[in-house]
Motif scaffolding. Structure first.
Motif, short mmCIF file in Angstrom:
data_model
loop_
_atom_site.label_atom_id
_atom_site.label_comp_id
_atom_site.label_asym_id
_atom_site.label_seq_id
_atom_site.Cartn_x
_atom_site.Cartn_y
_atom_site.Cartn_z
N ARG A 40 90.64 91.08 77.07
CA ARG A 40 89.35 91.07 76.36
C ARG A 40 88.21 91.12 77.36
NH1 ARG A 40 86.38 86.15 74.03
NH2 ARG A 40 84.95 86.97 72.46
N LEU A 42 83.91 90.76 77.36
CA LEU A 42 82.73 90.42 76.57
C LEU A 42 81.50 90.71 77.43
CD1 LEU A 42 81.61 89.32 73.92
CD2 LEU A 42 81.69 87.02 74.92
N SER A 341 80.09 95.57 68.52
CA SER A 341 78.86 95.00 69.07
C SER A 341 78.44 93.81 68.22
CB SER A 341 77.74 96.04 69.11
OG SER A 341 77.45 96.48 67.80
N SER A 357 75.72 91.62 72.55
CA SER A 357 77.06 91.58 73.13
C SER A 357 77.89 92.77 72.68
CB SER A 357 77.78 90.28 72.73
OG SER A 357 77.07 89.16 73.18
N GLU A 359 82.01 93.62 72.65
CA GLU A 359 83.35 93.08 72.87
C GLU A 359 84.38 94.21 72.87
OE1 GLU A 359 85.82 89.39 71.00
OE2 GLU A 359 85.35 91.04 69.62
N THR A 361 88.56 94.77 73.16
CA THR A 361 89.86 94.09 73.12
C THR A 361 91.00 95.09 73.22
OG1 THR A 361 89.82 94.09 70.69
CG2 THR A 361 89.04 92.10 71.81
N TYR A 389 88.74 88.36 80.42
CA TYR A 389 89.90 87.55 80.07
C TYR A 389 91.17 88.24 80.61
CZ TYR A 389 86.60 85.24 76.95
OH TYR A 389 85.52 84.57 76.45
#
Length: 452
Positions: A40, A42, A341, A357, A359, A361, A389
């Motif tokens: 992930r 961010l 977003s 933000s 993101e 994944t 991450y």
């Protein structure tokens, strides 16, 4: 896959990663290559990510085409109207693409290590069907071999083999400071290492050797050289790998006249001691094994024929390892990372400030992280931060490789491997992160800082 914008309200504490000032690096125009797989990303910025939302069908199609044709897109330092930039949106779609085998939409194929906890109680269609299992493994072997051949021809920069117990990173010659193909295996066990040795595969344990070298250096500095000669120190260190196999190591007892009073360790005791030392690193980052050159082809054959490569029971029973690659290969399926977003409102004094933000994944590979940061550099005007991450078992893939080449030699013939030239320039550098990986990445005024 880009979802609708969502508005959320967070407290200042929950949004703490945005303003973490403590970084372990000096500002730089580039950040080091990170060979771990991220699960992930961010990204956060004071500028909106509206350019990453609601891609048109034509923009998605153009992104797919650019990926398949390995089209490199370059942007100016700052894009004035990112939302109106079709080229930016197409390049964003292009950066989200990766290739996977096998493709079973109803199953989670990454990560594989630890996946049993999430799929406990589920049974697969082929868990009791040996014929179906053989078909799956046969197709997997073809895909695996196809990937290795692309790697050998420098048409694929690297790929991952993700099993339920360990992960292997194959890198083409020229990447990570090596002039030969390399394969990094982690974590390993004494049983796996012994099986590899029995197949004639030569490998090293870089972190074990590094620790041993430091220990030996400290011993040579601290011990009295009149009592312990350099040869004695060497035997002490080598004993961990080779054990004591003859009476010569105990000849000094005879000189003192106490040879009958001291019980010599028998062969079984020596073997048990050696096995204990090896087992101590099992399943740990220190157990990472490095395979080089032609031994990587032997590793390929070993993995194809290894019975324990596939789980015999549990949710992953009969399921071949996952192959992840930046480029297409035989039997692969095109996949895209998921992106959304988020408009986050964080309280500052008596009002709320917008923090935008983005993101991402999915299995984020090294080239993807670098490509995305290049896009954000232009779209967010040189200012953003990112929390990364890491899939922890792969963090150790940043272990340094001894062999170093000059840049011109490493870049030779790598321009056709499907990566942007700037991304390629990052990945040919010698790994510097060791057992760690980048956790926080920040750009201010077009300069990176990072924390691992």
């Amino acid at each position: 896959e880009v979802s609708l914008k969502k508005k959320m309200v967070f407290s200042a504490d929950l949004h703490l990663p945005v303003s973490i000032p403590d970084v372990s690096s000096s500002p730089s125009t580039e950040f080091p290559a990170d060979w771990s797989i991220k699960t992930r990303l961010l990204f956060m910025s004071s500028q909106p990510f509206t350019w990453a939302e609601h891609l048109k069908a034509q923009e998605e199609a153009q992104g797919f085409a650019q990926h398949c044709r390995a089209t490199s897109v370059n942007f100016p330092q700052s894009i004035q109207e990112p939302k109106l930039s079709t080229e930016l949106r197409c390049a964003f779609q292009q950066s989200l693409i990766y290739w996977l085998h096998p493709s079973l939409p109803w199953l989670q194929l990454f990560p594989r290590i630890g996946a049993d906890r999430k799929t406990a109680g589920k049974t697969s269609l082929w868990s009791c069907d040996e014929t179906l299992q053989q078909v799956l493994m046969s197709e997997w072997s073809v895909s695996f071999t196809s990937l290795y051949n692309l790697l050998k021809a420098k048409l694929c920069p690297y790929f991952y083999v993700c099993t339920y117990q360990f992960t292997v990173l194959f890198r083409t010659a020229g990447l990570a400071g090596s002039d030969v193909i390399t394969a990094v295996v982690s974590p390993t066990t004494r049983g796996l290492r012994e099986a590899m040795r029995n197949e004639g595969i030569e490998f090293s344990l870089p972190l074990v050797e590094e620790t041993r070298s430091k220990t030996q250096k400290n011993s040579e500095t601290n011990l009295d050289t009149e009592v312990n000669s350099p040869e004695t120190d060497k035997n002490t260190e080598d004993g961990e790998e080779q054990g004591v196999s003859d009476d010569e190591s105990f000849s000094w007892l005879e000189e003192m006249g106490v040879q009958d009073e001291i019980k010599k360790p028998d062969a079984i005791s020596v073997k048990l001691c050696k096995e204990k030392n090896e087992v101590q690193v099992d399943h740990k980052p220190e157990s990472v094994a490095l395979v080089k050159g032609t031994n990587t082809f032997m590793l390929l054959n070993f993995l194809i024929n290894c019975k324990s490569l596939v789980a015999a029971a549990g949710p992953q029973a009969g399921l071949p390892p996952t192959l992840l690659s930046p480029v297409a290969f035989r039997g692969a399926t095109m996949q895209t990372l998921k992106a959304r977003s988020i408009n986050v409102k964080t309280p500052v004094h008596s009002c709320y400030n917008d923090i935008f933000s983005l993101e991402i994944t999915g299995p984020v590979m090294p080239h993807c992280l670098h490509t995305l940061t290049m896009l954000l550099k232009s779209a967010q005007r040189g200012a953003f931060s990112a929390v990364l991450y890491t899939h922890e078992p792969t963090a150790v893939f940043n272990t340094k490789i001894e062999r170093i080449l000059n840049k011109e030699t490493m870049c030779k013939d790598l321009t056709k491997c499907g990566l942007h030239l700037k991304t390629l320039d990052q990945l040919i550098q010698l790994p510097t992160l060791g057992k760690s990986s980048i956790r926080l990445l920040e750009m201010r005024d077009y300069a990176y800082t990072w924390k691992s």
